[in-house]
Motif scaffolding. Structure first.
Motif: not given
Ligand code: NAX
Length: 325
Positions: A225-237
């Motif tokens: 999930r952490g990686g998916a958020i970086i990919k979507a948001r351009g920044a970590s959770s």
């Protein structure tokens, strides 16, 4: 009580800090009747940015925020602290492997553990969010010999909340219907969310879904999930990590009726070796956590928990070799 509780936060000018501080100051951490004094630690170059955050805290006029102290000296900032949220750490940069990260961040936590040992209040509770969180907590507690090791926890509540969210979505139920869910092991991709002891409206969660979904979708989705958020948001959770940090310390400090996931120093329960900080299902009573005993673990669960514990043992061996513990 009207005496403010001293809450120290490290990495206060970072992304997580930007969500975390405002929620602490609003009362979300310690409840609506407890005033707080924020004590914010940053590295020297980040102090000007931190002043900007403090200006915004002023501009919120939070009734519960009694004062704010900032600085770059751990012994000054941790002085008299009742709660310490250790968020600040160096993010992994390109070309850095896990060993480099352990070494760079490990040094932060030897110093902060020693400083807490020297100046924190007798009732100090420490929660490590900065990665690698479990092993950083081990380093901090190892460098604070006068503080009972039980006062050091690491954050796996974000994994817990992520698992709850995914399961609620799959079953089309409210997150409130889900009880007794727990994350076991390390806060990395080996963490294990056990659905065989999780209840949904009183039924065993694993009976309500296919085993293939648990193994091939649920666990990998939570783990990545952490990686998916970086990919979507351009920044970590950040906001979710701050929310999980609040949830964990709130439940530890204020209490909860639920079983929650906390990374705590292992006492050997369920065969997880002593000498590591691992995630377990915990209950909180009178400000003290305890590992829930007597749960049945199937072979799949046991295998996954031991694999994650092995990662923690490897990290412990590495930081031992580096002389950090
Ligand atoms: P940022 O890089 O935005 O902020 C970190 C801040 O820490 C920076 O402002 C930096 O100056 C400060 N800092 C560095 N060394 C310090 C020291 N010695 N003393 C005080 N402050 C120091 O990162 P952010 O996104 O806020 O994440 C912070 C940490 O949380 C990272 O280690 C990250 O990997 C970890 N996370 C942990 C999670 C968990 O579930 N346990 C999830 C979210 C997050 O990835």
């Amino acid at each position: 009580s009207t005496t403010p509780v001293k809450v120290a936060v490290t990495g206060a000018a970072g992304q997580i800090g930007y969500s975390l501080l405002f929620r602490i100051a609003s009362g979300a951490l310690l409840g609506p009747d407890t005033p707080v004094e924020l004590r914010l630690l940053e590295v020297t170059p980040a102090l000007p940015a931190l002043e900007g955050v403090v200006m915004e805290l002023d501009d919120c006029a939070f009734p519960l925020l009694s004062s704010v102290v900032t600085g770059d000296n751990p012994e000054q900032i941790f002085d008299g602290a009742n709660v310490a949220l250790l968020v600040g750490a160096m993010p992994r940069k390109d070309g850095m492997d896990r060993a480099d990260l352990l070494s760079a961040n490990g040094k932060i936590f030897t110093g902060q553990g020693a400083a807490l040992n020297k100046v924190a209040a007798d009732d100090i509770k420490v929660l490590v969010t900065g990665n690698p969180a479990n092993t950083n907590a081990l380093i901090a507690l190892s460098n604070a010999p006068d503080i009972p090791k039980e006062r050091f926890n690491a954050l796996t509540r974000l994994d817990h909340n992520r698992a709850k969210g995914q399961l609620a979505k799959k079953l089309e139920v409210s997150v409130d219907a889900i009880k007794d869910l727990a994350i076991w092991g390390n806060h990395d991709d080996s963490m294990y969310p056990d659905l065989y002891n999780t209840k949904v409206d009183g039924k065993v969660a694993a009976d309500l879904v296919d085993e293939a979904w648990i193994k091939d979708e649920f666990i990998p989705t939570v783990a990545k999930r952490g990686g998916a958020i970086i990919k979507a948001r351009g920044a970590s959770s950040a906001a979710s990590a701050a929310a999980a940090t609040i949830d964990h310390m709130h439940d530890w400090y204020v209490g909860t009726d639920e079983i929650v996931s906390m990374s705590v120093p292992s006492d050997g329960s369920y065969g997880v070796p002593e000498g590591i900080v691992s995630s377990f299902p915990c209950r909180v009573k009178n400000g003290q956590w305890e590992i829930v005993q007597g749960l049945e673990l199937n072979d799949f669960s046991k295998e996954r928990i031991m694999a994650s514990a092995k990662r923690l043992e490897d990290e412990r061996d590495q930081v031992k070799q580096l002389g950090l513990i």
